[in-house]
Design an enzyme around this catalytic site. Structure first.
Site, short mmCIF file in Angstrom:
data_model
loop_
_atom_site.label_atom_id
_atom_site.label_comp_id
_atom_site.label_asym_id
_atom_site.label_seq_id
_atom_site.Cartn_x
_atom_site.Cartn_y
_atom_site.Cartn_z
N HIS A 36 0.84 -1.21 0.00
CA HIS A 36 0.00 0.00 0.00
C HIS A 36 0.88 1.25 0.00
O HIS A 36 0.59 2.23 -0.68
CB HIS A 36 -0.88 0.05 1.26
CG HIS A 36 -1.86 -1.08 1.39
ND1 HIS A 36 -1.72 -2.06 2.34
CD2 HIS A 36 -2.99 -1.37 0.71
CE1 HIS A 36 -2.74 -2.90 2.25
NE2 HIS A 36 -3.53 -2.53 1.27
N GLN A 60 -18.21 -6.12 -1.30
CA GLN A 60 -17.33 -6.88 -2.19
C GLN A 60 -16.94 -8.24 -1.59
O GLN A 60 -16.19 -9.00 -2.18
CB GLN A 60 -16.10 -6.08 -2.59
CG GLN A 60 -15.07 -5.88 -1.48
CD GLN A 60 -13.94 -4.98 -1.93
OE1 GLN A 60 -14.11 -3.78 -2.14
NE2 GLN A 60 -12.75 -5.55 -2.11
N GLY A 153 -2.85 -1.30 -7.33
CA GLY A 153 -1.72 -2.21 -7.42
C GLY A 153 -1.95 -3.32 -8.44
O GLY A 153 -3.06 -3.82 -8.61
N LYS A 155 -0.97 -6.14 -7.95
CA LYS A 155 -1.23 -7.33 -7.14
C LYS A 155 -2.64 -7.87 -7.44
O LYS A 155 -2.85 -9.07 -7.51
CB LYS A 155 -1.09 -6.96 -5.66
CG LYS A 155 -1.65 -7.94 -4.67
CD LYS A 155 -0.75 -9.13 -4.55
CE LYS A 155 -1.11 -10.15 -3.51
NZ LYS A 155 -2.48 -10.41 -3.25
N VAL A 182 4.66 -5.28 -4.81
CA VAL A 182 5.75 -5.28 -3.83
C VAL A 182 5.79 -6.65 -3.17
O VAL A 182 4.75 -7.17 -2.73
CB VAL A 182 5.54 -4.17 -2.77
CG1 VAL A 182 6.62 -4.23 -1.71
CG2 VAL A 182 5.51 -2.80 -3.44
P1 AMP Z 1 -6.49 -3.74 -0.49
O1 AMP Z 1 -6.33 -2.98 0.78
O2 AMP Z 1 -6.07 -5.17 -0.40
O3 AMP Z 1 -7.86 -3.55 -1.11
O4 AMP Z 1 -5.47 -3.09 -1.51
C1 AMP Z 1 -5.50 -1.71 -1.80
C2 AMP Z 1 -4.61 -1.45 -2.97
O5 AMP Z 1 -3.27 -1.81 -2.67
C3 AMP Z 1 -5.02 -2.24 -4.22
O6 AMP Z 1 -4.91 -1.41 -5.37
C4 AMP Z 1 -4.01 -3.36 -4.24
O7 AMP Z 1 -3.76 -3.88 -5.53
C5 AMP Z 1 -2.78 -2.65 -3.68
N1 AMP Z 1 -1.83 -3.64 -3.15
C6 AMP Z 1 -2.07 -4.57 -2.21
N2 AMP Z 1 -0.96 -5.34 -2.01
C7 AMP Z 1 -0.02 -4.88 -2.87
C8 AMP Z 1 1.32 -5.27 -3.18
N3 AMP Z 1 1.91 -6.28 -2.57
N4 AMP Z 1 1.99 -4.56 -4.13
C9 AMP Z 1 1.38 -3.54 -4.78
N5 AMP Z 1 0.12 -3.13 -4.54
C10 AMP Z 1 -0.57 -3.79 -3.60
#
Ligand code: AMP
Length: 285
Positions: A36, A60, A153, A155, A182
């Site tokens: 993040h 979701q 991300g 990811k 990452v």
């Molecule tokens: P989340 O809190 O899991 O909904 O993620 C929020 C944002 O952070 C999303 O756009 C994810 O793709 C991004 N994100 C989560 N983990 C990673 C990572 N390891 N590398 C890059 N972006 C990430």
């Protein structure tokens, strides 16, 4: 600055816009980690002002998923954001986002529904309705914050592709900035759900990145047949792994690939016990 209401965010952003400042939005579900942070850093660097939303979006999650036990660490999240130079941490309640009674059924809430071709595969197959919830909440956040740029991300690559499609199809005047995955030094992609893994599980979780790195190495040596590339994965799997999918798809429209090329993304999802992990890699050099 921690803000819980839509009206407070709107007021602040209105002030910024009057001053001609650019605004970046980083939508998250909290439990922030270095993945993040990389999105946040990019926004702080590119935009005059950055808003990070922290919202565990109930619509979701599918029935039986981890909505209730999803990690919630708002104090630590706020600290990370303050240290990174974030201007607003927007942490609304479900009631603030969806109103009295948390109306979440699509009988009562206007949803943004992404195209079937994009959601009938990969994570959308087992998480029915998940991307409807994602597109709906991201649209709401876009309307609340009205950023110039929004950071997501790689990811969650299927999510990123779907959101780019939504922005294009609905003429939303926001530029989506995609940010690389990452990883821990071990190769494991950072994820808030890694908190569910024991030390033993974490070793098993390395199978995801190992499989992807190996496939990319084989592709780089000239193997392009996707069946042959898939074969290379099985030696990394043990009885604790339950493979949900390993698929080769186009980086723009998720069309299936039989022959890999530079525009191919390899997607993997597997379960270790109850924990479901996803990862992906682009075959572009
Ligand atoms: P989340 O809190 O899991 O909904 O993620 C929020 C944002 O952070 C999303 O756009 C994810 O793709 C991004 N994100 C989560 N983990 C990673 C990572 N390891 N590398 C890059 N972006 C990430």
């Amino acid at each position: 600055m921690l803000v819980h209401t839509i009206s407070e965010v709107r007021e602040k952003v209105r002030e910024w816009k009057k001053q001609g400042l650019t605004v970046g939005l980083v939508p998250t579900m909290g439990a922030l980690h270095a993945g993040h942070k990389s999105l946040i850093d990019k926004s702080v660097e590119k935009c005059d002002k950055t808003v990070v939303s922290v919202f565990v979006n109930p619509i979701q999650f599918c029935p039986g998923e981890d909505l209730d036990k999803y990690p919630r660490t708002l104090d630590a999240d706020e600290k990370l954001c303050n240290e990174a130079g974030v201007d607003i941490v927007f942490a609304p309640s479900p009631k603030e986002m969806y109103g009295e009674g948390h109306i979440m059924s699509n009988d009562f809430l206007t949803y943004v529904i992404p195209p079937f071709f994009y959601v009938n595969k990969l994570c959308g197959k087992s998480r029915v309705g998940h991307f409807d919830g994602v597109c709906t909440v991201v649209n709401k956040l876009f309307n609340i914050v009205q950023p110039d740029f929004a950071f997501f991300g790689e990811k969650d690559r299927q999510q990123l592709i779907i959101l780019k499609k939504m922005v294009n199809d609905l003429n939303i005047p926001i530029e989506i900035i995609s940010c690389p995955i990452v990883r821990e030094e071990s190769g494991l992609a950072l994820s808030s759900r890694n908190k569910y893994l024991s030390e033993e599980d974490k070793k098993d979780a390395l199978a995801l990145s190992k499989i992807l790195f190996n496939i990319k190495a084989c592709y780089n040596k000239g193997v392009t047949d996707c069946n042959a590339l898939t074969e290379t994965a099985y030696s990394y799997l043990n009885q604790k792994h339950s493979l949900e999918y390993l698929e080769f798809r186009d980086e723009n429209d998720l069309e299936e690939k039989k022959t890999a090329d530079d525009g191919t993304i390899v997607f993997i999802a597997l379960k270790i016990g109850e924990v479901r992990l996803i990862d992906n890699i682009s075959l572009r050099a």
